[in-house]
Scaffold this motif. Structure first.
Motif, short mmCIF file in Angstrom:
data_model
loop_
_atom_site.label_atom_id
_atom_site.label_comp_id
_atom_site.label_asym_id
_atom_site.label_seq_id
_atom_site.Cartn_x
_atom_site.Cartn_y
_atom_site.Cartn_z
N TRP A 1 0.83 -1.20 0.00
CA TRP A 1 0.00 0.00 0.00
C TRP A 1 0.87 1.26 0.00
N THR A 2 2.01 1.20 0.69
CA THR A 2 2.91 2.35 0.72
C THR A 2 3.41 2.67 -0.68
N THR A 3 3.84 1.64 -1.40
CA THR A 3 4.34 1.85 -2.77
C THR A 3 3.22 2.31 -3.69
N ARG A 4 1.99 1.88 -3.42
CA ARG A 4 0.86 2.30 -4.26
C ARG A 4 0.55 3.79 -4.08
N LEU A 5 1.01 4.40 -3.02
CA LEU A 5 0.88 5.85 -2.90
C LEU A 5 1.79 6.54 -3.91
N SER A 6 2.96 5.96 -4.18
CA SER A 6 3.87 6.52 -5.19
C SER A 6 3.28 6.36 -6.59
N THR A 7 2.73 5.17 -6.87
CA THR A 7 2.17 4.97 -8.21
C THR A 7 0.92 5.82 -8.42
N ALA A 8 0.14 6.02 -7.37
CA ALA A 8 -1.05 6.88 -7.50
C ALA A 8 -0.65 8.29 -7.91
N ARG A 9 0.40 8.80 -7.28
CA ARG A 9 0.86 10.16 -7.60
C ARG A 9 1.45 10.21 -9.01
N GLY A 10 2.34 9.25 -9.30
CA GLY A 10 3.02 9.27 -10.59
C GLY A 10 2.10 9.04 -11.77
N LEU A 11 1.04 8.26 -11.55
CA LEU A 11 0.09 7.99 -12.64
C LEU A 11 -1.04 9.01 -12.69
N GLY A 12 -1.00 9.99 -11.79
CA GLY A 12 -2.00 11.05 -11.81
C GLY A 12 -3.40 10.57 -11.46
N LEU A 13 -3.52 9.68 -10.49
CA LEU A 13 -4.82 9.11 -10.15
C LEU A 13 -5.65 10.01 -9.24
N GLY A 14 -5.05 11.09 -8.74
CA GLY A 14 -5.84 12.09 -8.03
C GLY A 14 -5.84 11.95 -6.53
#
Length: 323
Positions: free
Chosen positions: A143-156
């Motif tokens: 879940w921690t790493t998914r915070l990085s992907t959320a930001r980098g992929l522009g998921l809002g």
């Protein structure tokens, strides 16, 4: 402080593996491409208490920065398809490769091909993490790493907050994850300074005294300072309001009697030392430089031109202020 008896000042230690000897076996195993040794290292981190969960995520992020690790992590994923650890570590590595391809700076200054490469790496990471989180909903490192992907992929904002809330159900004071969300809440990523500073203060208020949560206040102010220009930037960290917020945050975290040094110590003291120094609060920076000695987290200080020289100058001024 920082002086050598012969040959002049000692060089700064910027390698996090060099700053914390307990991490050296992980680096050596990564260099050797030794998956059993890497897995043994992570399995040896006790996760029944909060610091262990924090160390797990921090170690995963550090491993991601070791060059050419993706080849043996990809093999580990194939050999251990049901294990969340190799998939999470590989996803962290893919995130690292993506952000490196993108480079630093605002989105409008990123080349199209670099942005495309970054997007592709982050998508690969996200696919791995979706599987892990579906199978292991309480697996905090994923879940921690998914915070990085959320930001980098522009998921809002809402999706990033949803991911953080899922993580916080299992570990509500995870500073590494909070730091990731803090960046998402800044104006650069669709948030606001009010939201970013408010979140940092909220985390500090909720965390046990002596934790690393106070560093979030320093990070928020450093991010805010970096977004300003000219005189506005120069005066921002000099404000007594900002100074007092930094003082309070330091007092209840790394300067608190209940604080115990762990693997985040270099990052936390580096952030406070930088924020106080840029604000001209030399006396306040002194205990953080004293803790750091010749060690420094480059991730914070590299935003300052000729940062090695500036670090040494600020450290000297802080030492003299203590006399």
């Amino acid at each position: 402080m920082g002086e050598s008896t012969v040959g002049g000042p000692r060089p700064l230690v910027t390698d996090p593996f060099g700053a914390e000897p307990a991490l050296a076996p992980l680096r050596d195993a990564a260099w050797d491409g030794d998956w059993p040794a890497v897995r043994a290292f992570f399995e040896g981190i006790p996760t029944d208490e909060a610091p262990g969960v924090e160390n797990l995520s921090l170690a995963a992020a550090l491993l991601a920065g070791v060059e050419r690790t993706e080849w043996f992590l990809e093999k580990a994923v194939k050999d251990w398809p049901a294990d969340p650890l190799p998939r999470t570590l590989l996803a962290e590595r893919y995130v690292h490769l993506g952000l490196r391809a993108r480079g630093r700076g605002p989105a409008e200054n990123v080349r199209w091909d670099a942005a495309r490469q970054c997007h592709d790496w982050l998508c690969k990471a996200e696919l791995l993490l979706i599987e892990v989180c579906a199978e292991e909903p309480a697996y905090v490192p994923a879940w921690t790493t998914r915070l990085s992907t959320a930001r980098g992929l522009g998921l809002g904002q809402s999706e990033a907050r949803r991911r953080y809330d899922r993580l916080a159900e299992h570990h509500p004071h995870h500073v590494h994850a909070q730091s990731q969300l803090l960046r998402q809440l800044s104006p650069e990523w669709g948030g606001s300074w009010e939201a970013a500073h408010g979140f940092a203060e909220e985390c500090v208020s909720a965390a046990p005294q002596g934790s690393h949560a106070g560093v979030l206040v320093a990070e928020a102010h450093l991010e805010h300072w970096a977004a300003l220009d000219g005189a506005e930037a120069e005066e921002y960290l000099r404000s007594t309001t900002v100074r007092d917020e930094l003082r309070r945050a330091a007092r209840v975290s790394v300067l608190h009697p209940d604080h115990h040094r762990d693997w985040r110590w270099t990052d936390s003291h580096s952030a406070f030392a930088l924020a106080f120094s840029l604000g001209g609060h030399v006396g306040d920076s002194a205990p953080h430089f004293a803790a750091l000695c010749d060690t420094v987290s480059e991730s914070y200080w590299r935003t300052v031109p000729d940062w090695r020289t500036r670090f040494t100058e600020y450290r000297t001024a802080a030492a003299q202020a203590k006399l």
